[in-house]
Write an enzyme that holds these catalytic residues in place. Sequence first.
Site, PDB file in Angstrom:
ATOM      1  N   GLY A 131       0.795  -1.240   0.000  1.00  0.00           N
ATOM      2  CA  GLY A 131       0.000   0.000   0.000  1.00  0.00           C
ATOM      3  C   GLY A 131       0.814   1.271   0.000  1.00  0.00           C
ATOM      4  N   ASP A 180      -7.208   0.072   0.320  1.00  0.00           N
ATOM      5  CA  ASP A 180      -5.861   0.544   0.692  1.00  0.00           C
ATOM      6  C   ASP A 180      -5.930   1.921   1.354  1.00  0.00           C
ATOM      7  OD1 ASP A 180      -5.169  -1.751  -0.650  1.00  0.00           O
ATOM      8  OD2 ASP A 180      -3.598  -0.830  -1.864  1.00  0.00           O
TER       9      ASP A 180
END
Length: 316
Positions: free
Chosen positions: A102, A147
């Site tokens: 991420g 995310d």
Amino acid sequence: VTNSATASAPGKIIILGEHFVVHGSLAISAAINKRATVSVSATSEGDAIISSRGNSSRLQMDDGRFRAVKAVLKESFRELNLPGKGLKIEIESEIPPGSGLGSSAAVCVATAGALLRHFDRKVDRESVSRLANRGEASVHGNPSGVDVATSLNGGTILFEKTSGVSEIKADPTIEFLVVFTGLERNTSDLVQKVSKVKENFPSYFSNLSESISKACVLGKKALETGDLETLGALMNLTQTSLSWIGTSNSSIESLIEKINKIGHCHGSKLTGAGGGGSVIALPEITNAKKIASEISKEYPDAFLTNIRQEGLRIEQ
Ligand code: MEV
């Protein structure tokens, strides 16, 4: 307008449910102990300048660099009605790009937070989420939003595309081992690949999606009660589904095999988009450090993280 504003945001692991979450199932994800930090300050130069580790690029320059950050900036300037000039954006990140942890979402969240702060706007969740997701959408066509939601919120969350975030109070002793295969992957390509599988095998795919959502419901309970055995079993189970939809590969599977050989883990799986990226494992609490140091011999960047990390933080 402040002289300069700095914000940081964490990377993430997906514990259960990646890919299927794009198509509407549940997912469980958690912020990790690696962060991206973004500072915004005024400069006398004309354009907005973005820089990170010796690389820099101007906002209006289409050189393929910092695409996500540029999208966040452009959208912020449009929404806040700002000229978008004379700004310096400095990025520092502990999250390796392309590792499935991420990094782009964390940078987008921190950028949005620092920009809003710099221009004395309210740093509320809705604004940060909207701006950061603009950045994510520019690098991968069809993000679920998991995310950004994880990086912004922090901690451990149950996520669904339409209903969003609900927090999970995970047992504080739980630690995950995170190991980067070293192979960078492209999220957008993998998300597309999965959509093809869904198209070709609609009923099989929907059955799998349903069982992933069920695994998340059980996983939430296991996280809350510290039932690592169940959680590990669910991780192993979803790894099989992720492999079937074509997101696993030999770099992931040989890493999982090595982890299994070391032993003392309740489960392991790829995390994030797959196709390389990172693997997470759930070590026995008393053996976590030993397993991490063992795997570090071959994968020196391996690390342990708890799953109660802070989300977006305005640093100054
Ligand atoms: C990437 O971290 C997670 C995926 O499910 C994509 C998404 O949800 O946007 C693969």
